[in-house]
Write a protein that holds these residues in place. Structure first.
Motif, PDB file in Angstrom:
ATOM      1  N   ARG A 343       7.909   1.610   2.518  1.00  0.00           N
ATOM      2  CA  ARG A 343       9.129   2.158   2.567  1.00  0.00           C
ATOM      3  C   ARG A 343       9.727   2.558   1.097  1.00  0.00           C
ATOM      4  NH1 ARG A 343       7.319   4.445   6.505  1.00  0.00           N
ATOM      5  NH2 ARG A 343       7.063   3.944   9.021  1.00  0.00           N
ATOM      6  N   THR A 344       9.584   0.972   0.115  1.00  0.00           N
ATOM      7  CA  THR A 344      10.420   1.416  -0.551  1.00  0.00           C
ATOM      8  C   THR A 344       9.482   0.930  -1.816  1.00  0.00           C
ATOM      9  OG1 THR A 344      10.602  -0.958  -0.390  1.00  0.00           O
ATOM     10  CG2 THR A 344      12.596   0.038   0.397  1.00  0.00           C
ATOM     11  N   ALA A 345      10.329   1.072  -2.862  1.00  0.00           N
ATOM     12  CA  ALA A 345       9.515   0.280  -4.387  1.00  0.00           C
ATOM     13  C   ALA A 345       8.488  -0.731  -4.540  1.00  0.00           C
ATOM     14  CB  ALA A 345      10.561   1.836  -5.747  1.00  0.00           C
ATOM     15  N   ALA A 346       9.942  -1.806  -3.864  1.00  0.00           N
ATOM     16  CA  ALA A 346       9.403  -3.084  -4.057  1.00  0.00           C
ATOM     17  C   ALA A 346       9.557  -3.992  -3.376  1.00  0.00           C
ATOM     18  CB  ALA A 346      11.028  -3.895  -3.472  1.00  0.00           C
ATOM     19  N   GLN A 347       8.728  -2.496  -2.020  1.00  0.00           N
ATOM     20  CA  GLN A 347       7.649  -3.792  -1.007  1.00  0.00           C
ATOM     21  C   GLN A 347       6.470  -3.218  -2.337  1.00  0.00           C
ATOM     22  OE1 GLN A 347       8.527  -1.241   2.236  1.00  0.00           O
ATOM     23  NE2 GLN A 347       8.501  -2.862   3.317  1.00  0.00           N
ATOM     24  N   LEU A 348       6.668  -1.907  -2.237  1.00  0.00           N
ATOM     25  CA  LEU A 348       5.036  -1.847  -2.916  1.00  0.00           C
ATOM     26  C   LEU A 348       4.693  -2.718  -4.679  1.00  0.00           C
ATOM     27  CD1 LEU A 348       1.823   0.079  -3.992  1.00  0.00           C
ATOM     28  CD2 LEU A 348       4.357   1.420  -4.982  1.00  0.00           C
ATOM     29  N   ALA A 349       5.697  -3.583  -4.760  1.00  0.00           N
ATOM     30  CA  ALA A 349       5.575  -4.057  -6.291  1.00  0.00           C
ATOM     31  C   ALA A 349       5.555  -5.342  -5.918  1.00  0.00           C
ATOM     32  CB  ALA A 349       7.297  -3.785  -6.542  1.00  0.00           C
ATOM     33  N   GLU A 350       5.898  -5.851  -4.470  1.00  0.00           N
ATOM     34  CA  GLU A 350       5.905  -6.750  -4.663  1.00  0.00           C
ATOM     35  C   GLU A 350       4.097  -7.306  -3.073  1.00  0.00           C
ATOM     36  OE1 GLU A 350       8.937  -8.824  -1.641  1.00  0.00           O
ATOM     37  OE2 GLU A 350       9.890  -8.052  -2.333  1.00  0.00           O
ATOM     38  N   ILE A 351       3.909  -6.037  -2.598  1.00  0.00           N
ATOM     39  CA  ILE A 351       2.904  -6.224  -2.195  1.00  0.00           C
ATOM     40  C   ILE A 351       1.429  -6.185  -3.801  1.00  0.00           C
ATOM     41  CG2 ILE A 351       0.833  -4.699  -1.192  1.00  0.00           C
ATOM     42  CD1 ILE A 351       2.961  -3.606   0.300  1.00  0.00           C
ATOM     43  N   ILE A 352       1.773  -5.318  -4.733  1.00  0.00           N
ATOM     44  CA  ILE A 352       0.877  -4.867  -5.960  1.00  0.00           C
ATOM     45  C   ILE A 352       0.723  -6.810  -6.452  1.00  0.00           C
ATOM     46  CG2 ILE A 352       0.945  -4.319  -8.466  1.00  0.00           C
ATOM     47  CD1 ILE A 352       1.718  -1.897  -6.697  1.00  0.00           C
ATOM     48  N   THR A 353       2.062  -7.667  -6.543  1.00  0.00           N
ATOM     49  CA  THR A 353       1.940  -8.945  -7.140  1.00  0.00           C
ATOM     50  C   THR A 353       0.808  -9.086  -6.035  1.00  0.00           C
ATOM     51  OG1 THR A 353       4.403  -8.533  -7.433  1.00  0.00           O
ATOM     52  CG2 THR A 353       3.481 -10.562  -7.743  1.00  0.00           C
ATOM     53  N   ALA A 354       1.274  -9.631  -4.707  1.00  0.00           N
ATOM     54  CA  ALA A 354       0.338 -10.414  -3.977  1.00  0.00           C
ATOM     55  C   ALA A 354      -0.758 -10.462  -3.427  1.00  0.00           C
ATOM     56  CB  ALA A 354       0.633 -10.020  -2.830  1.00  0.00           C
ATOM     57  N   VAL A 355      -1.636  -8.931  -4.339  1.00  0.00           N
ATOM     58  CA  VAL A 355      -3.054  -8.657  -4.950  1.00  0.00           C
ATOM     59  C   VAL A 355      -3.339  -9.240  -5.775  1.00  0.00           C
ATOM     60  CG1 VAL A 355      -4.697  -6.498  -4.579  1.00  0.00           C
ATOM     61  CG2 VAL A 355      -2.495  -7.001  -3.817  1.00  0.00           C
ATOM     62  N   GLY A 356      -1.985  -9.119  -7.111  1.00  0.00           N
ATOM     63  CA  GLY A 356      -2.576 -10.585  -8.556  1.00  0.00           C
ATOM     64  C   GLY A 356      -2.716 -10.739  -8.079  1.00  0.00           C
ATOM     65  N   LEU A 357      -2.540 -11.936  -7.449  1.00  0.00           N
ATOM     66  CA  LEU A 357      -2.498 -13.568  -7.349  1.00  0.00           C
ATOM     67  C   LEU A 357      -3.802 -13.604  -6.430  1.00  0.00           C
ATOM     68  CD1 LEU A 357      -1.453 -16.226  -7.354  1.00  0.00           C
ATOM     69  CD2 LEU A 357       0.391 -16.163  -4.954  1.00  0.00           C
ATOM     70  N   ALA A 358      -3.802 -13.169  -5.459  1.00  0.00           N
ATOM     71  CA  ALA A 358      -5.248 -13.019  -4.729  1.00  0.00           C
ATOM     72  C   ALA A 358      -6.672 -12.894  -5.409  1.00  0.00           C
ATOM     73  CB  ALA A 358      -5.418 -12.171  -3.621  1.00  0.00           C
ATOM     74  N   GLN A 359      -6.432 -12.168  -6.553  1.00  0.00           N
ATOM     75  CA  GLN A 359      -6.947 -11.651  -7.693  1.00  0.00           C
ATOM     76  C   GLN A 359      -7.670 -12.625  -8.512  1.00  0.00           C
ATOM     77  OE1 GLN A 359      -8.527  -8.018  -6.768  1.00  0.00           O
ATOM     78  NE2 GLN A 359     -10.401  -9.143  -7.610  1.00  0.00           N
ATOM     79  N   ASN A 360      -6.765 -13.209  -8.804  1.00  0.00           N
ATOM     80  CA  ASN A 360      -6.238 -14.207 -10.226  1.00  0.00           C
ATOM     81  C   ASN A 360      -6.950 -15.696  -9.132  1.00  0.00           C
ATOM     82  OD1 ASN A 360      -4.393 -16.758 -11.169  1.00  0.00           O
ATOM     83  ND2 ASN A 360      -5.594 -16.350 -12.281  1.00  0.00           N
ATOM     84  N   PHE A 361      -6.220 -15.826  -8.100  1.00  0.00           N
ATOM     85  CA  PHE A 361      -6.888 -17.089  -7.144  1.00  0.00           C
ATOM     86  C   PHE A 361      -8.732 -16.584  -7.102  1.00  0.00           C
ATOM     87  CE2 PHE A 361      -8.307 -19.067  -3.857  1.00  0.00           C
ATOM     88  CZ  PHE A 361      -7.879 -21.072  -3.990  1.00  0.00           C
ATOM     89  N   ALA A 362      -9.091 -16.079  -6.467  1.00  0.00           N
ATOM     90  CA  ALA A 362     -10.721 -15.769  -6.567  1.00  0.00           C
ATOM     91  C   ALA A 362     -11.850 -16.027  -7.352  1.00  0.00           C
ATOM     92  CB  ALA A 362     -10.749 -14.468  -5.933  1.00  0.00           C
ATOM     93  N   ALA A 363     -11.484 -15.577  -8.895  1.00  0.00           N
ATOM     94  CA  ALA A 363     -11.834 -15.258 -10.525  1.00  0.00           C
ATOM     95  C   ALA A 363     -11.884 -16.977 -10.697  1.00  0.00           C
ATOM     96  CB  ALA A 363     -11.330 -14.695 -11.214  1.00  0.00           C
ATOM     97  N   VAL A 364     -10.901 -17.466 -10.376  1.00  0.00           N
ATOM     98  CA  VAL A 364     -10.496 -19.090 -10.592  1.00  0.00           C
ATOM     99  C   VAL A 364     -11.023 -20.150  -9.234  1.00  0.00           C
ATOM    100  CG1 VAL A 364      -8.893 -21.033 -10.955  1.00  0.00           C
ATOM    101  CG2 VAL A 364      -8.226 -18.433 -12.085  1.00  0.00           C
TER     102      VAL A 364
END
Ligand code: HMG
Ligand code: NDP
Length: 426
Positions: A343-364
């Protein structure tokens, strides 16, 4: 039905059935994500209004990452990417993170900054102070440009002034720090910067020149944290190697660039899927990857926690919006936002950041254990098989042989395909 991000056997379903399963798992009316069907996505006349000289529409595959839990909420994540294994890897890391509750996120207020460059100031130190003395006047002038934003609870929060010493002189650079609420904010802050520039120049005693937002959005930070279970990862030696891998990225710019590319695999895919500006987010991320000492470093950190698990953190600027840009006009982006249920841009930003961390962890994790090729190349093998002309019916057999032979290459795929076709003729 309760929302879930665990969908058994999603990868084995045909595409249409996957859309249905995703809507069901997100507890959404399937009509809300009907635009995922390419025949109902962006049409030519809408595209023609988005950019100039339109001659067509580029299709990019849109996948859905499973297994995400963010701040306790189950979350299916839309990801637009041309790269094989990205969606699988994000889902894989999210599954491991679930063991300890998934991702915890937080963020600053959505404050963007616009810069006004003032040239030819004789007394720049005094010019800086004169502008700070005029803070309230400048804020009032800027806020008058966007009364609606102020009504929504946004508007200018502060004015900062920097002196920038360049090859050709010292510039007085005024920053308007603007809370842009649910917008990415470029247009709002650019309008404000243009509106205050003349007065700012007068006060500073110089000529205003550039008036534009900065993509170094370091007042609009988003953070994610997750614990990855040691036993699930294969024990303490794997944990130590993941920490070593992350330490190399922290210390070595050559490794940091690749490590950060892995983070952006996830981030850019969700930014694109939701119609946001990938270049703005990428510019912000890379500017944030430069440490105080001026060295390019990794954006994430992986440490061993007191229980021997890996704890991963990621913090970076995340200037994304829900109300403007392509998010408002692109039907697929709107469906992507509906699937996320934000519902807010902040929620979207935080989910995107969580995906960035997940993606990074999977590769590492892959790099610190079996290497990237097995998981990535076995999925990339489908592209190779298609490239050499395998039909949908032939692809699985060609992929199975490419992976079994550990030769995921086009020349080998051609050989396998010729053999298969030879056999079926005989
Ligand atoms: C590829 C995997 C996930 C295989 O991993 P695996 O362990 O063989 O997979 P699995 O079959 O055991 O499944 C585990 C979970 O992964 C997901 N998964 C697994 N396969 C699929 C699939 N086909 N379709 C959809 N989802 C899939 C799925 O979520 C599944 O759980 P489930 O939900 O089913 O219970 C793993 O090897 C991995 O995470 N590898 C990393 C791959 C990667 O990072 N790719 C990005 C491209 S490489 C790059 O550009 C970046 C890099 C590497 O240079 C960055 C850097 O250097 O840091
Ligand atoms: N360097 C860069 O990154 C640049 C990027 N861009 C582009 O700018 C676009 C994004 O700009 P952006 O300013 O976000 O988009 P828009 O101007 O399209 O939308 C933002 C506007 O939406 C209105 N609004 C409605 N509800 C809200 C709310 N809850 N919170 C905040 N605003 C609300 C406000 O207008 P109102 O007050 O009138 O209602 C606000 O100004 C992207 O397409 C990007 O590519 C452009 C220039 C430079």
């Amino acid at each position: 039905m309760a929302r879930t991000s665990r969908i058994q056997g999603l990868r084995d379903l045909p595409v249409e059935a996957r859309r249905k399963a995703a809507a069901e798992a997100a507890a959404l009316d399937p009509a809300r994500i009907a635009a995922f069907d390419p025949t109902r996505g962006l049409d030519e006349s809408a595209a023609d209004h988005m950019i100039e000289n339109v001659v067509g529409i580029l299709g990019v595959p849109l996948g859905v990452a499973t297994n995400f839990v963010v701040n306790g909420a189950e979350m299916l994540v839309p990801m637009a990417t041309e790269e094989a294994s990205v969606v699988a890897a994000a889902s894989n890391a999210a599954k491991i993170a679930r063991v300890h509750g998934g991702f915890t996120t937080s963020s600053t207020a959505p404050v963007m900054q616009a810069q006004v460059q003032i040239v030819g100031v004789n007394d720049p130190e005094a010019g800086r102070v004169r502008l700070l003395e005029a803070r309230d006047e400048l804020i009032e002038l800027a806020n008058a440009q966007d009364e609606k934003l102020v009504e929504f609870g946004g508007g200018v929060r502060d004015v900062a002034v920097r002196l920038v010493h360049s090859r050709v002189g010292t510039y007085v650079v005024a920053h308007l720090q603007v809370d842009v609420r649910d917008a990415m904010g470029a247009n709002a802050v650019n309008t404000m910067a243009e509106a205050v520039a003349a007065r700012a120049g007068e006060i500073a005693g110089g000529r205003p020149l550039l008036r534009i937002l900065t993509n170094k959005a370091d007042l609009r930070l988003s953070r994610a944290r997750a614990v990855f279970d040691a036993d699930t990862l294969g024990g303490p030696a794997v944990v130590d190697d993941i920490v070593h891998a992350a330490a190399l990225a922290e210390a070595d710019p050559y490794r940091a660039a690749t490590h950060n590319k892995g983070i952006m695999n996830g981030i850019s895919a969700v930014v694109l899927a939701t119609g946001n500006d990938t270049r703005a987010v990428e510019a912000g991320a890379h500017s944030h990857a430069v440490s105080d000492s001026g060295r390019y470093t990794s954006l994430s950190r992986f440490e061993k926690d007191a229980d021997g698990n890996v704890v991963g953190t990621l913090e970076l600027p995340m200037p994304v919006g829900l109300v403007g840009g392509a998010t408002r006009v692109h039907p697929v982006a709107q469906a992507a936002v509906a699937l996320l249920g934000v519902r807010t841009a902040a929620q979207l930003a935080e989910i995107i950041t969580a995906v960035g961390l997940a993606q990074n962890f999977a590769a590492v994790r892959a790099l610190a254990t079996e290497g990237i090729q097995r998981g990535h190349m076995s999925l990339h093998a489908r592209n190779i098989a298609t490239t050499v002309g395998a039909t949908a019916a032939e692809v699985p057999a060609v992929v199975a042989r490419l992976v079994a032979d550990r030769k995921v290459r086009a020349d080998h795929a051609e050989k396998i395909l010729a053999e298969l076709r030879g056999k079926s003729r005989s």
